[in-house]
Enzyme design. Structure first.
Site, short mmCIF file in Angstrom:
data_model
loop_
_atom_site.label_atom_id
_atom_site.label_comp_id
_atom_site.label_asym_id
_atom_site.label_seq_id
_atom_site.Cartn_x
_atom_site.Cartn_y
_atom_site.Cartn_z
N GLY A 1 33.87 74.50 50.82
CA GLY A 1 33.16 75.02 52.16
C GLY A 1 33.20 74.05 53.23
O GLY A 1 32.97 74.51 54.26
N HIS A 2 33.29 72.88 53.01
CA HIS A 2 33.06 71.73 53.88
C HIS A 2 34.06 70.69 54.18
O HIS A 2 34.03 69.61 53.60
CB HIS A 2 31.71 71.14 53.86
CG HIS A 2 31.23 70.33 54.96
ND1 HIS A 2 31.27 69.25 55.49
CD2 HIS A 2 30.36 70.73 55.80
CE1 HIS A 2 30.84 68.80 56.43
NE2 HIS A 2 29.79 69.72 56.77
N PHE A 3 35.18 70.68 54.62
CA PHE A 3 35.87 71.96 55.02
C PHE A 3 36.99 72.19 54.55
O PHE A 3 37.66 71.18 54.28
CB PHE A 3 36.02 71.84 56.66
CG PHE A 3 34.93 71.36 57.50
CD1 PHE A 3 33.88 72.40 57.76
CD2 PHE A 3 34.47 69.93 57.85
CE1 PHE A 3 32.86 72.08 58.59
CE2 PHE A 3 33.30 69.83 58.38
CZ PHE A 3 32.40 71.04 58.85
#
EC number: 4.2.1.59
Length: 145
Positions: free
Chosen positions: A47-49
């Site tokens: 999720g990052h990124f």
């Protein structure tokens, strides 16, 4: 002194997915150097990124703190303690850390009084500084249950 990940796990309470130090390459009385190999398989890159993976700055600081905690908790008087952040000062992020980087973190003990202290740390990838900080900590005795 050098420590592999099994020896680090004998000292630190952290475990997957939150153990963020792979090896200690130098361990002295007031100085420690540790390594985190950053791979594309890290859980936080989901999720990052997406499409542009960058290691979160707070996890770089956590990695630095774990390296410092390895030095502190290797001391006989702190073996039954849990390390906690108390302060972060003069934090600077200089460049992103991405998959394939090897994060080399050097921490020096600035002060220690009873179970509270402060470390000065710098994290590098190759010869480039990626982060630096002063990390305040408290070592709290773990209660047996």
């Amino acid at each position: 002194m050098e420590l592999d990940v099994r020896q680090i796990q004998e000292i630190l309470p952290h475990r997957f997915p939150f153990l963020l130090v792979d090896r200690i390459v130098a361990l002295e009385e007031n100085r420690v150097v540790g390594i985190k190999n950053v791979t594309v398989n890290e859980w936080f890159f989901q999720g990052h990124f997406p499409g542009r993976p960058v290691m979160p700055g707070v996890l770089i600081l956590e990695s630095m703190a774990q390296v410092g905690a390895t030095m502190m908790m290797n001391m006989e008087e702190f073996r039954n303690c849990i390390p906690y952040f108390t302060t972060l000062e003069n934090v600077r992020f200089r460049r992103p850390v991405v998959p394939g980087d090897q994060l080399v973190m050097e921490l020096t003990l600035l002060k220690l009084k009873r179970r509270m202290g402060k470390l000065s740390g710098v994290a590098r990838v190759g010869d480039q500084v990626v982060a630096e900080a002063e990390i305040g900590f408290s070592l709290v005795e773990a209660k047996e249950e």
